[in-house]
Motif scaffolding. Structure first.
Motif, PDB file in Angstrom:
ATOM      1  N   HIS A  70      16.172  22.041   0.426  1.00  0.00           N
ATOM      2  CA  HIS A  70      15.312  22.058   1.598  1.00  0.00           C
ATOM      3  C   HIS A  70      15.237  20.638   2.165  1.00  0.00           C
ATOM      4  O   HIS A  70      15.811  19.715   1.599  1.00  0.00           O
ATOM      5  CB  HIS A  70      13.919  22.564   1.213  1.00  0.00           C
ATOM      6  CG  HIS A  70      13.337  21.829   0.046  1.00  0.00           C
ATOM      7  ND1 HIS A  70      13.735  22.066  -1.260  1.00  0.00           N
ATOM      8  CD2 HIS A  70      12.423  20.841  -0.024  1.00  0.00           C
ATOM      9  CE1 HIS A  70      13.078  21.257  -2.079  1.00  0.00           C
ATOM     10  NE2 HIS A  70      12.273  20.501  -1.348  1.00  0.00           N
ATOM     11  N   ALA A  71      14.541  20.470   3.265  1.00  0.00           N
ATOM     12  CA  ALA A  71      14.325  19.140   3.842  1.00  0.00           C
ATOM     13  C   ALA A  71      12.827  18.887   3.880  1.00  0.00           C
ATOM     14  O   ALA A  71      12.034  19.826   4.005  1.00  0.00           O
ATOM     15  CB  ALA A  71      14.909  19.071   5.252  1.00  0.00           C
ATOM     16  N   HIS A  82      10.770  22.182   5.006  1.00  0.00           N
ATOM     17  CA  HIS A  82      11.462  23.194   5.810  1.00  0.00           C
ATOM     18  C   HIS A  82      12.683  23.741   5.083  1.00  0.00           C
ATOM     19  O   HIS A  82      13.443  23.008   4.468  1.00  0.00           O
ATOM     20  CB  HIS A  82      11.933  22.604   7.147  1.00  0.00           C
ATOM     21  CG  HIS A  82      12.777  23.571   7.913  1.00  0.00           C
ATOM     22  ND1 HIS A  82      14.152  23.555   7.859  1.00  0.00           N
ATOM     23  CD2 HIS A  82      12.438  24.621   8.703  1.00  0.00           C
ATOM     24  CE1 HIS A  82      14.618  24.547   8.602  1.00  0.00           C
ATOM     25  NE2 HIS A  82      13.612  25.200   9.126  1.00  0.00           N
ATOM     26  N   GLY A  83      12.858  25.053   5.237  1.00  0.00           N
ATOM     27  CA  GLY A  83      14.092  25.699   4.812  1.00  0.00           C
ATOM     28  C   GLY A  83      14.347  25.651   3.327  1.00  0.00           C
ATOM     29  O   GLY A  83      13.440  25.594   2.513  1.00  0.00           O
ATOM     30  N   ILE A 111       8.287  26.567   7.682  1.00  0.00           N
ATOM     31  CA  ILE A 111       7.822  25.184   7.592  1.00  0.00           C
ATOM     32  C   ILE A 111       6.427  25.220   6.992  1.00  0.00           C
ATOM     33  O   ILE A 111       5.528  25.871   7.520  1.00  0.00           O
ATOM     34  CB  ILE A 111       7.776  24.495   8.969  1.00  0.00           C
ATOM     35  CG1 ILE A 111       9.178  24.425   9.578  1.00  0.00           C
ATOM     36  CG2 ILE A 111       7.184  23.088   8.836  1.00  0.00           C
ATOM     37  CD1 ILE A 111       9.228  23.800  10.953  1.00  0.00           C
ATOM     38  N   ARG A 112       6.270  24.549   5.859  1.00  0.00           N
ATOM     39  CA  ARG A 112       4.969  24.438   5.201  1.00  0.00           C
ATOM     40  C   ARG A 112       4.524  22.986   5.300  1.00  0.00           C
ATOM     41  O   ARG A 112       5.343  22.064   5.281  1.00  0.00           O
ATOM     42  CB  ARG A 112       5.041  24.853   3.734  1.00  0.00           C
ATOM     43  CG  ARG A 112       5.528  26.263   3.497  1.00  0.00           C
ATOM     44  CD  ARG A 112       4.571  27.293   4.095  1.00  0.00           C
ATOM     45  NE  ARG A 112       5.141  28.622   4.035  1.00  0.00           N
ATOM     46  CZ  ARG A 112       4.665  29.594   3.281  1.00  0.00           C
ATOM     47  NH1 ARG A 112       3.608  29.400   2.534  1.00  0.00           N
ATOM     48  NH2 ARG A 112       5.236  30.776   3.301  1.00  0.00           N
ATOM     49  N   LEU A 124       3.157  26.146   9.388  1.00  0.00           N
ATOM     50  CA  LEU A 124       3.254  25.594  10.731  1.00  0.00           C
ATOM     51  C   LEU A 124       3.741  26.685  11.669  1.00  0.00           C
ATOM     52  O   LEU A 124       4.779  27.293  11.425  1.00  0.00           O
ATOM     53  CB  LEU A 124       4.220  24.409  10.770  1.00  0.00           C
ATOM     54  CG  LEU A 124       4.416  23.760  12.136  1.00  0.00           C
ATOM     55  CD1 LEU A 124       3.128  23.104  12.609  1.00  0.00           C
ATOM     56  CD2 LEU A 124       5.530  22.729  12.082  1.00  0.00           C
ATOM     57  N   LYS A 125       2.972  26.933  12.713  1.00  0.00           N
ATOM     58  CA  LYS A 125       3.412  27.882  13.748  1.00  0.00           C
ATOM     59  C   LYS A 125       4.335  27.131  14.694  1.00  0.00           C
ATOM     60  O   LYS A 125       4.049  26.014  15.104  1.00  0.00           O
ATOM     61  CB  LYS A 125       2.227  28.446  14.508  1.00  0.00           C
ATOM     62  CG  LYS A 125       1.431  29.432  13.713  1.00  0.00           C
ATOM     63  CD  LYS A 125       0.420  30.129  14.593  1.00  0.00           C
ATOM     64  CE  LYS A 125      -0.239  31.244  13.814  1.00  0.00           C
ATOM     65  NZ  LYS A 125      -1.018  32.097  14.690  1.00  0.00           N
TER      66      LYS A 125
END
Length: 172
Positions: A70-71, A82-83, A111-112, A124-125
Motif C-alpha cells: 500500500h502507500a 491507500h490501496g 483511503i483510511r 476518507l470520502k
C-alpha cells in the motif's frame, strides 16, 4: 549521516516487507501493515526515536484491513493509507471459475486516515471517480491534492496476452 541499529526484541514488529513507515513529529516512526511469507498484517507499531522503544498503540475507528504494498502519506498529524493487496489463497483459489472474480477483491482502493494525536482511524470520502484499486504505487501531496502514481492495478499487465486470450475464447 550515521547508521544506527534500532531496537529489536520485546515489543518490536515481526519481520515483514511491503509495509509503510512514516516519520511523525520527527520523533516517532509509524509502521503499518506489510506481510511475511505466510500472512498479511494490519497492525500498527510506533518506534519512539528518542527512547528507541517500540509500542503497539491501541486505536479506535474503522482501521484498514490487512494489506501489503500500500502507500501512505503524512498530512499534518494525519496518516493516510491507500490501496494495497491482500491474498488469501484459501478464499481466492476455491475453484477455477470464480478465481478471477475472487482475485479482484484482493486489490484495495480505500483511503483510511489515522489521526495520530488521538489514534483514531476514519474513512476518507472522495469526490469524483475513485482511483482504480492498486498496489506497489506511490502517493504524494501537492497543495491540497493527493497524487497517486504507478503501481499494479486490475488493468495492469500484458495487454497482448489479454488480446490473445480474447481471440482464443471467441474462436470456440
Amino acid at each position: 549521516m550515521t547508521w544506527y541499529q534500532g531496537p529489536d526484541g520485546s515489543g518490536s514488529p515481526s519481520g515483514r516487507y511491503g509495509h509503510t513507515a512514516n516519520l511523525v513529529d520527527s520523533k516517532k516512526m509509524f509502521v503499518f501493515g506489510g506481510r511475511d511469507n505466510k500472512k498479511f498484517f494490519q497492525d500498527l507499531y510506533v518506534l519512539d526515536l528518542e527512547l528507541m522503544s517500540w509500542t503497539q498503540p491501541k486505536t479506535s475507528g474503522p482501521s484498514p484491513s490487512a494489506r501489503a504494498q500500500h502507500a501512505s502519506l503524512l498530512v499534518g498529524s494525519n496518516l493516510l493509507v491507500h490501496g494495497g493487496f491482500c491474498f488469501n489463497e484459501a478464499e481466492v483459489c476455491t475453484d477455477l471459475y470464480s478465481m478471477g472474480r475472487n482475485l479482484k477483491n484482493c486489490y484495495f482502493s480505500d483511503i483510511r486516515i489515522l489521526d495520530t494525536k488521538i489514534m483514531e482511524w476514519s474513512r476518507l470520502k472522495v469526490d469524483g471517480k475513485p482511483v482504480e484499486p492498486r498496489f506497489g504505487h506511490s502517493m504524494n501531496l501537492s497543495g491540497s491534492d493527493i497524487l497517486i502514481f504507478g503501481g499494479w492495478s486490475l488493468e495492469s499487465g500484458n495487454r497482448s496476452l489479454k488480446d490473445q486470450t480474447k481471440k482464443i475464447c471467441n474462436s470456440y
